[in-house]
Structure formats: C-alpha cells, structure tokens
Design a protein around this motif. Sequence first.
Motif, short mmCIF file in Angstrom:
data_model
loop_
_atom_site.label_atom_id
_atom_site.label_comp_id
_atom_site.label_asym_id
_atom_site.label_seq_id
_atom_site.Cartn_x
_atom_site.Cartn_y
_atom_site.Cartn_z
N MET A 227 1.98 -11.90 4.48
CA MET A 227 2.68 -10.93 3.68
C MET A 227 2.00 -9.57 3.84
O MET A 227 0.79 -9.46 3.82
N LEU A 228 2.80 -8.52 4.00
CA LEU A 228 2.28 -7.18 4.16
C LEU A 228 2.19 -6.47 2.81
O LEU A 228 3.04 -6.65 1.94
N LYS A 229 1.15 -5.65 2.69
CA LYS A 229 0.96 -4.85 1.49
C LYS A 229 0.39 -3.51 1.95
O LYS A 229 -0.39 -3.45 2.91
N ILE A 230 0.77 -2.44 1.26
CA ILE A 230 0.28 -1.10 1.61
C ILE A 230 -0.61 -0.59 0.49
O ILE A 230 -0.21 -0.60 -0.68
N LEU A 231 -1.80 -0.17 0.86
CA LEU A 231 -2.68 0.53 -0.07
C LEU A 231 -2.50 2.01 0.19
O LEU A 231 -2.56 2.45 1.35
N ALA A 232 -2.27 2.78 -0.86
CA ALA A 232 -2.09 4.23 -0.73
C ALA A 232 -3.17 4.93 -1.55
O ALA A 232 -3.42 4.55 -2.69
N ASP A 233 -3.79 5.92 -0.95
CA ASP A 233 -4.79 6.68 -1.68
C ASP A 233 -4.11 7.44 -2.82
O ASP A 233 -3.03 8.02 -2.64
N HIS A 234 -4.75 7.46 -3.97
CA HIS A 234 -4.15 8.07 -5.16
C HIS A 234 -3.98 9.59 -5.01
O HIS A 234 -3.21 10.20 -5.75
N ARG A 235 -4.61 10.20 -4.04
CA ARG A 235 -4.48 11.65 -3.83
C ARG A 235 -3.33 12.00 -2.90
O ARG A 235 -3.04 13.17 -2.69
N GLU A 236 -2.66 11.00 -2.37
CA GLU A 236 -1.57 11.25 -1.42
C GLU A 236 -0.29 11.69 -2.13
O GLU A 236 -0.12 11.49 -3.33
N LYS B 173 11.36 -1.24 -1.10
CA LYS B 173 10.98 -2.59 -1.52
C LYS B 173 9.69 -3.08 -0.87
O LYS B 173 9.50 -4.27 -0.66
N LEU B 174 8.80 -2.16 -0.53
CA LEU B 174 7.50 -2.53 0.02
C LEU B 174 6.50 -2.68 -1.12
O LEU B 174 6.60 -2.01 -2.15
N ILE B 175 5.54 -3.54 -0.95
CA ILE B 175 4.50 -3.73 -1.95
C ILE B 175 3.45 -2.66 -1.74
O ILE B 175 2.82 -2.58 -0.68
N VAL B 176 3.28 -1.80 -2.76
CA VAL B 176 2.34 -0.67 -2.66
C VAL B 176 1.37 -0.73 -3.83
O VAL B 176 1.77 -0.89 -4.97
N GLU B 177 0.09 -0.59 -3.50
CA GLU B 177 -0.95 -0.50 -4.52
C GLU B 177 -1.63 0.85 -4.35
O GLU B 177 -2.03 1.21 -3.24
N ALA C 75 -9.06 6.36 5.44
CA ALA C 75 -7.61 6.41 5.63
C ALA C 75 -6.88 6.85 4.37
O ALA C 75 -7.41 6.78 3.26
N ASP C 76 -5.65 7.31 4.58
CA ASP C 76 -4.77 7.68 3.47
C ASP C 76 -3.91 6.50 3.05
O ASP C 76 -3.54 6.38 1.88
N TYR C 77 -3.59 5.68 4.03
CA TYR C 77 -2.80 4.46 3.79
C TYR C 77 -3.42 3.34 4.61
O TYR C 77 -3.89 3.56 5.73
N ILE C 78 -3.40 2.15 4.05
CA ILE C 78 -3.86 0.97 4.77
C ILE C 78 -2.79 -0.11 4.65
O ILE C 78 -2.32 -0.39 3.54
N ILE C 79 -2.41 -0.66 5.77
CA ILE C 79 -1.47 -1.78 5.76
C ILE C 79 -2.29 -3.05 5.91
O ILE C 79 -3.06 -3.22 6.86
N PRO D 257 -7.28 -5.84 6.36
CA PRO D 257 -6.83 -4.54 6.86
C PRO D 257 -6.39 -4.62 8.31
O PRO D 257 -7.11 -5.13 9.16
N LEU D 258 -5.18 -4.16 8.55
CA LEU D 258 -4.60 -4.21 9.90
C LEU D 258 -4.45 -2.79 10.46
O LEU D 258 -4.97 -2.49 11.53
#
Length: 89
Positions: free
Chosen positions: A1-10, A22-26, A33-37, A43-44
Amino acid sequence: MLKILADHREDKSVIRELVKRKLIVEIKQLKTADYIILENNLPLVGIERKTTYDFLNSIIDKRIINQIKTLKENFELPLIILEGQDNLY
C-alpha cells in the motif's frame, strides 16, 4: 500500500489535491525531502519540490548539492520537481 508523507511547510493546495485524488497523505515535519512516497511503510521515492526562484537560490547558496546527495543516499528513487514558467537563462 502506498502512502505519501508531506512536509508541513509545503503548499497546502498540493496536499489538498493529493487528498482529493483519494491518496493517503500524512502531514509531518520531514528532515529530508518535501514529499516521501512510502510503499509498505518503507521509503521509496523522495521528492524535493522547487520553484524556479528557489532552485536558482539553492544553486547560489550551494544547498542543491547537499539536497541531491541526501535524496540519493536516503531513497531508492530520488526526484526533484522544478515548477514554474520563468526562463532560467
């Protein structure tokens, strides 16, 4: 399952668009990085997102070299996204 981490400053509009699709974002503070998948919580892809102005400034102050090196060391697939209409030349 894919999930995206997004930096709170983005940019929040990018994060809203990811959620809308409909992507899972935390959202959290990221060190690299600014985003991590993540795939299966590993981490990919590490994504550094830059405007043309930020890109040029990061070249001038030499941040870009460290950012590229850090992406390469920490992610199987490092990626830099350059956004903008400005002519870099």
